[in-house]
Design a protein around this motif. Sequence first.
Motif, mmCIF file in Angstrom:
data_model
loop_
_atom_site.group_PDB
_atom_site.id
_atom_site.type_symbol
_atom_site.label_atom_id
_atom_site.label_comp_id
_atom_site.label_asym_id
_atom_site.label_seq_id
_atom_site.Cartn_x
_atom_site.Cartn_y
_atom_site.Cartn_z
ATOM 1 N N MET A 139 0.549 3.831 2.693
ATOM 2 C CA MET A 139 0.606 3.031 1.310
ATOM 3 C C MET A 139 -0.923 3.075 1.046
ATOM 4 N N GLY A 140 -1.856 2.934 2.169
ATOM 5 C CA GLY A 140 -3.247 2.940 1.806
ATOM 6 C C GLY A 140 -3.915 4.084 1.266
ATOM 7 N N ALA A 141 -3.460 5.346 1.967
ATOM 8 C CA ALA A 141 -3.703 6.691 1.664
ATOM 9 C C ALA A 141 -3.095 7.107 0.253
ATOM 10 N N ALA A 142 -2.080 6.304 -0.149
ATOM 11 C CA ALA A 142 -1.526 6.521 -1.423
ATOM 12 C C ALA A 142 -2.318 5.729 -2.532
ATOM 13 N N GLY A 143 -3.335 4.758 -2.135
ATOM 14 C CA GLY A 143 -4.098 4.076 -3.120
ATOM 15 C C GLY A 143 -3.099 2.936 -3.402
ATOM 16 N N MET A 144 -2.170 2.639 -2.685
ATOM 17 C CA MET A 144 -1.422 1.258 -2.704
ATOM 18 C C MET A 144 -1.752 0.406 -1.697
ATOM 19 N N GLY A 145 -1.942 -1.107 -1.958
ATOM 20 C CA GLY A 145 -2.358 -1.810 -1.100
ATOM 21 C C GLY A 145 -1.126 -2.764 -0.556
ATOM 22 N N LEU A 146 -1.154 -3.587 0.646
ATOM 23 C CA LEU A 146 -0.050 -4.453 1.093
ATOM 24 C C LEU A 146 -0.210 -5.765 0.034
ATOM 25 N N ASP A 147 0.825 -6.264 -0.296
ATOM 26 C CA ASP A 147 0.680 -7.947 -0.511
ATOM 27 C C ASP A 147 0.216 -8.647 0.440
ATOM 28 N N GLN A 148 0.016 -9.867 0.069
ATOM 29 C CA GLN A 148 -0.569 -11.014 1.025
ATOM 30 C C GLN A 148 0.551 -11.202 2.206
ATOM 31 N N VAL A 149 1.717 -11.428 1.617
ATOM 32 C CA VAL A 149 2.878 -11.673 2.851
ATOM 33 C C VAL A 149 3.204 -10.578 3.677
ATOM 34 N N SER A 150 3.218 -9.256 3.209
ATOM 35 C CA SER A 150 3.395 -8.028 4.100
ATOM 36 C C SER A 150 2.093 -7.886 5.108
ATOM 37 N N CYS A 151 0.761 -8.112 4.300
ATOM 38 C CA CYS A 151 -0.383 -7.895 5.236
ATOM 39 C C CYS A 151 -0.374 -8.951 6.385
ATOM 40 N N ASN A 152 -0.046 -10.155 6.269
ATOM 41 C CA ASN A 152 -0.007 -11.143 7.261
ATOM 42 C C ASN A 152 1.015 -11.044 8.098
ATOM 43 N N THR A 153 2.104 -10.560 7.966
ATOM 44 C CA THR A 153 3.355 -10.312 8.711
ATOM 45 C C THR A 153 2.849 -8.958 9.682
ATOM 46 N N LEU A 154 2.227 -8.072 9.171
ATOM 47 C CA LEU A 154 1.930 -6.985 9.785
ATOM 48 C C LEU A 154 0.748 -7.302 10.856
ATOM 49 N N LEU A 155 -0.165 -8.219 10.558
ATOM 50 C CA LEU A 155 -1.222 -8.804 11.444
ATOM 51 C C LEU A 155 -0.614 -9.569 12.333
ATOM 52 N N SER A 156 0.416 -10.304 12.051
ATOM 53 C CA SER A 156 0.978 -10.973 13.083
ATOM 54 C C SER A 156 1.844 -10.296 14.260
ATOM 55 N N SER A 157 2.465 -9.128 13.609
ATOM 56 C CA SER A 157 2.826 -8.140 14.455
ATOM 57 C C SER A 157 2.024 -7.593 15.520
ATOM 58 N N CYS A 158 0.840 -7.192 14.978
ATOM 59 C CA CYS A 158 -0.236 -6.634 15.815
ATOM 60 C C CYS A 158 -0.821 -7.796 16.852
ATOM 61 N N SER A 159 -0.827 -8.915 16.296
ATOM 62 C CA SER A 159 -1.160 -9.932 17.321
ATOM 63 C C SER A 159 -0.139 -10.092 18.400
ATOM 64 N N LYS A 160 1.030 -10.105 18.157
ATOM 65 C CA LYS A 160 1.905 -10.366 19.208
ATOM 66 C C LYS A 160 2.022 -9.125 20.184
ATOM 67 N N ALA A 161 1.677 -7.978 19.465
ATOM 68 C CA ALA A 161 1.807 -6.898 20.377
ATOM 69 C C ALA A 161 0.633 -6.460 21.275
#
Length: 128
Positions: A18-40
């Motif tokens: 998405m970043g390479a296509a010039g699209m950013g994550l919305d706040q909820v998606s970003c926070n969910t992804l960060l939480s997933s990285c934290s748990k992993a």
Amino acid sequence: SIEKAGLWSLAVKLAEDMGAAGMGLDQVSCNTLLSSCSKATVWQHAIQVLANANSHSSQLDVVTFGASISACEKGQEWERAVFLLARRMVQLGLEPSGINSNGALSACEKSGKWELGLGLLSVARLHW
């Protein structure tokens, strides 16, 4: 959800695309992804997600930083955790929550940097 299924690597890849296509994550998606990285316990990916979110002008909040600091804590990356708490959040005008502070303190403790943790407590009492 991706977080509960442990599919963090798929989510990180999707965010990168998405970043390479010039699209950013919305706040909820970003926070969910960060939480997933934290748990992993993949702090490196959490830091990259945070950097990409920042560069795409995503709205960063205390939850965003809480998940990022937690990922650093689990990876014993005390320097990054303290930087996120004491520098980036302050630069963005965000007031750290107890969760943010505890994550950075725990990262210091797990890395044997308890003296720094005491210093953080002093700063927190004065400014946060």
